[in-house]
Design a protein around this motif. Structure first.
Motif, mmCIF file in Angstrom:
data_model
loop_
_atom_site.group_PDB
_atom_site.id
_atom_site.type_symbol
_atom_site.label_atom_id
_atom_site.label_comp_id
_atom_site.label_asym_id
_atom_site.label_seq_id
_atom_site.Cartn_x
_atom_site.Cartn_y
_atom_site.Cartn_z
ATOM 1 N N ILE A 19 3.062 9.666 -10.270
ATOM 2 C CA ILE A 19 2.223 9.858 -11.460
ATOM 3 C C ILE A 19 1.660 11.272 -11.514
ATOM 4 N N VAL A 20 1.209 11.772 -10.376
ATOM 5 C CA VAL A 20 0.674 13.135 -10.329
ATOM 6 C C VAL A 20 1.770 14.128 -10.670
ATOM 7 N N VAL A 64 2.166 1.733 -3.519
ATOM 8 C CA VAL A 64 1.113 2.248 -4.395
ATOM 9 C C VAL A 64 0.919 3.743 -4.159
ATOM 10 N N ALA A 65 0.928 4.168 -2.906
ATOM 11 C CA ALA A 65 0.772 5.586 -2.592
ATOM 12 C C ALA A 65 1.918 6.401 -3.188
ATOM 13 N N LYS A 66 3.150 5.901 -3.083
ATOM 14 C CA LYS A 66 4.302 6.600 -3.657
ATOM 15 C C LYS A 66 4.184 6.687 -5.168
ATOM 16 N N LYS A 105 1.443 6.695 -6.933
ATOM 17 C CA LYS A 105 0.391 7.660 -7.270
ATOM 18 C C LYS A 105 0.927 9.083 -7.213
ATOM 19 N N VAL A 106 1.736 9.375 -6.206
ATOM 20 C CA VAL A 106 2.328 10.710 -6.087
ATOM 21 C C VAL A 106 3.255 10.969 -7.281
ATOM 22 N N GLU A 135 0.831 -1.206 0.000
ATOM 23 C CA GLU A 135 0.000 0.000 0.000
ATOM 24 C C GLU A 135 0.863 1.251 0.000
#
Length: 88
Positions: free
Chosen positions: A82-83, A75-77, A79-80, A72
């Motif tokens: 990608i943004v 995945v959070a890293k 997502k950051v 998890e």
């Protein structure tokens, strides 16, 4: 003796078949939602600890919890990242 044994087996099979069919109908979905809301209400009112399958597995396998938490975080890293890439 055999009659009662066979009768109970056949009854269980027919009952399960009917239940699985009923679950898929609109009334069955409504009924199961209503029952679930009653369970949740009773759990809150009487301060019962209702464990989900996931919680039971985590208690049984603590290494699994560590691995899930690690994934998890990854995945959070991602997502950051990608943004940040999309902003450029």
């Amino acid at each position: 003796m055999w009659f009662f044994l066979i009768k109970s087996i056949v009854g269980a099979i027919l009952g399960q078949a009917t239940n699985s069919w009923f679950k898929k109908t609109k009334m069955g979905m409504w009924f199961y939602k209503k029952i679930d809301s009653w369970y949740n209400w009773a759990a809150k009112r009487y301060d019962l600890d209702v464990l989900t399958k996931e919680e039971k597995l985590i208690k049984k396998f603590p290494a699994l919890k560590k691995k899930i938490d690690k994934l998890e975080d990854q995945v959070a890293k991602l997502k950051v990242e990608i943004v940040n890439i999309r902003r450029k």
